[in-house]
Scaffold this motif. Structure first.
Motif, PDB file in Angstrom:
ATOM      1  N   LYS A  17       0.839  -1.209   0.000  1.00 10.19           N
ATOM      2  CA  LYS A  17       0.000   0.000   0.000  1.00 10.19           C
ATOM      3  C   LYS A  17       0.865   1.246   0.000  1.00 10.19           C
ATOM      4  CE  LYS A  17      -3.910   2.423   1.676  1.00 10.19           C
ATOM      5  NZ  LYS A  17      -3.611   3.588   0.907  1.00 10.19           N
ATOM      6  N   LYS A  18       1.941   1.242   0.773  1.00 15.13           N
ATOM      7  CA  LYS A  18       2.845   2.388   0.798  1.00 15.13           C
ATOM      8  C   LYS A  18       3.497   2.575  -0.567  1.00 15.13           C
ATOM      9  CE  LYS A  18       6.821   4.471   3.068  1.00 15.13           C
ATOM     10  NZ  LYS A  18       7.038   5.256   1.893  1.00 15.13           N
ATOM     11  N   ALA A  19       3.919   1.493  -1.200  1.00 19.20           N
ATOM     12  CA  ALA A  19       4.517   1.589  -2.538  1.00 19.20           C
ATOM     13  C   ALA A  19       3.511   2.148  -3.534  1.00 19.20           C
ATOM     14  CB  ALA A  19       5.028   0.223  -2.992  1.00 19.20           C
ATOM     15  N   TYR A  20       2.263   1.711  -3.427  1.00 17.93           N
ATOM     16  CA  TYR A  20       1.212   2.225  -4.307  1.00 17.93           C
ATOM     17  C   TYR A  20       0.988   3.716  -4.057  1.00 17.93           C
ATOM     18  CZ  TYR A  20      -3.346   2.923  -6.470  1.00 17.93           C
ATOM     19  OH  TYR A  20      -4.378   3.407  -7.230  1.00 17.93           O
ATOM     20  N   ASP A  21       0.917   4.115  -2.795  1.00 23.15           N
ATOM     21  CA  ASP A  21       0.727   5.523  -2.453  1.00 23.15           C
ATOM     22  C   ASP A  21       1.909   6.373  -2.938  1.00 23.15           C
ATOM     23  OD1 ASP A  21      -1.702   4.884  -1.268  1.00 23.15           O
ATOM     24  OD2 ASP A  21      -0.896   4.909   0.781  1.00 23.15           O
ATOM     25  N   LYS A  50       7.019   3.375  -9.636  1.00 19.79           N
ATOM     26  CA  LYS A  50       6.237   2.388 -10.379  1.00 19.79           C
ATOM     27  C   LYS A  50       6.926   1.027 -10.363  1.00 19.79           C
ATOM     28  CE  LYS A  50       5.006   1.338 -15.097  1.00 19.79           C
ATOM     29  NZ  LYS A  50       5.101   1.829 -16.476  1.00 19.79           N
ATOM     30  N   ARG A  51       8.209   1.012 -10.613  1.00 20.55           N
ATOM     31  CA  ARG A  51       8.945  -0.258 -10.636  1.00 20.55           C
ATOM     32  C   ARG A  51       8.976  -0.928  -9.264  1.00 20.55           C
ATOM     33  NH1 ARG A  51      13.166  -0.605 -15.259  1.00 20.55           N
ATOM     34  NH2 ARG A  51      12.241   0.845 -16.725  1.00 20.55           N
ATOM     35  N   ARG A  52       9.082  -0.145  -8.215  1.00 15.57           N
ATOM     36  CA  ARG A  52       9.067  -0.716  -6.859  1.00 15.57           C
ATOM     37  C   ARG A  52       7.711  -1.367  -6.581  1.00 15.57           C
ATOM     38  NH1 ARG A  52       7.775   1.377  -1.472  1.00 15.57           N
ATOM     39  NH2 ARG A  52       8.783  -0.011  -0.001  1.00 15.57           N
ATOM     40  N   MET A  56       7.098  -5.386  -6.002  1.00 14.56           N
ATOM     41  CA  MET A  56       6.511  -5.913  -4.774  1.00 14.56           C
ATOM     42  C   MET A  56       5.282  -6.761  -5.076  1.00 14.56           C
ATOM     43  SD  MET A  56       7.113  -2.763  -2.193  1.00 14.56           S
ATOM     44  CE  MET A  56       6.821  -3.703  -0.706  1.00 14.56           C
ATOM     45  N   LEU A  57       4.485  -6.347  -6.043  1.00 12.61           N
ATOM     46  CA  LEU A  57       3.322  -7.155  -6.430  1.00 12.61           C
ATOM     47  C   LEU A  57       3.749  -8.519  -6.954  1.00 12.61           C
ATOM     48  CD1 LEU A  57       0.842  -4.757  -8.222  1.00 12.61           C
ATOM     49  CD2 LEU A  57       0.599  -5.835  -5.989  1.00 12.61           C
ATOM     50  N   LYS A  58       4.786  -8.535  -7.775  1.00  6.57           N
ATOM     51  CA  LYS A  58       5.271  -9.805  -8.329  1.00  6.57           C
ATOM     52  C   LYS A  58       5.803 -10.727  -7.228  1.00  6.57           C
ATOM     53  CE  LYS A  58       6.498  -8.242 -12.930  1.00  6.57           C
ATOM     54  NZ  LYS A  58       7.610  -7.982 -13.855  1.00  6.57           N
ATOM     55  N   LYS A  59       6.417 -10.151  -6.212  1.00  4.45           N
ATOM     56  CA  LYS A  59       6.958 -10.965  -5.123  1.00  4.45           C
ATOM     57  C   LYS A  59       5.866 -11.578  -4.262  1.00  4.45           C
ATOM     58  CE  LYS A  59      10.935 -11.261  -4.368  1.00  4.45           C
ATOM     59  NZ  LYS A  59      11.856 -12.294  -4.841  1.00  4.45           N
ATOM     60  N   MET A  69      -6.361  -8.823  -3.769  1.00 10.04           N
ATOM     61  CA  MET A  69      -5.567  -7.775  -3.126  1.00 10.04           C
ATOM     62  C   MET A  69      -6.279  -6.432  -3.160  1.00 10.04           C
ATOM     63  SD  MET A  69      -1.714  -8.812  -3.751  1.00 10.04           S
ATOM     64  CE  MET A  69      -1.322  -7.513  -2.652  1.00 10.04           C
ATOM     65  N   ASN A  70      -7.552  -6.398  -3.504  1.00  7.61           N
ATOM     66  CA  ASN A  70      -8.355  -5.163  -3.464  1.00  7.61           C
ATOM     67  C   ASN A  70      -7.708  -4.003  -4.200  1.00  7.61           C
ATOM     68  OD1 ASN A  70     -10.380  -6.406  -1.914  1.00  7.61           O
ATOM     69  ND2 ASN A  70      -9.154  -6.082  -0.068  1.00  7.61           N
ATOM     70  N   GLY A  71      -7.230  -4.267  -5.412  1.00  7.55           N
ATOM     71  CA  GLY A  71      -6.701  -3.191  -6.229  1.00  7.55           C
ATOM     72  C   GLY A  71      -5.237  -2.880  -6.010  1.00  7.55           C
ATOM     73  N   TYR A  72      -4.556  -3.626  -5.189  1.00  7.79           N
ATOM     74  CA  TYR A  72      -3.131  -3.353  -4.977  1.00  7.79           C
ATOM     75  C   TYR A  72      -2.326  -4.245  -5.873  1.00  7.79           C
ATOM     76  CZ  TYR A  72      -4.841  -1.108  -0.803  1.00  7.79           C
ATOM     77  OH  TYR A  72      -5.510  -0.299   0.065  1.00  7.79           O
TER      78      TYR A  72
END
Length: 72
Positions: A17-21, A50-52, A56-59, A69-72
């Motif tokens: 969530k922090k990475a998305y924010d 964006k890359r971070r 993180m999503l891929k991991k 993941m409710n949009g994350y």
């Protein structure tokens, strides 16, 4: 040891969530920057954020396939 091996479910969701924010903040900054000297920084910051987030999503996705993941 992987990125999320020692973290529980809530911890890595908070990190995602922090990475998305951060990514959304970088997008906002890029859209509003007007100083030519800061445009290159805005582009770099946006791409890095964006890359971070994508990394993180891929991991976490292989571990979390069954959960939405409710949009994350």
């Amino acid at each position: 040891m992987g990125l999320f091996d020692a973290r529980d479910d809530l911890d890595y969701r908070a990190e995602i969530k922090k990475a998305y924010d951060d990514w959304r903040g970088a997008q906002n900054y890029f859209e509003n920057v007007s100083d030519p000297d800061l445009i290159d920084f805005a582009i770099y910051d946006l791409e890095a954020a964006k890359r971070r987030y994508v990394y993180m999503l891929k991991k976490v996705r292989p571990q979390d396939d069954a959960n939405d993941m409710n949009g994350y």
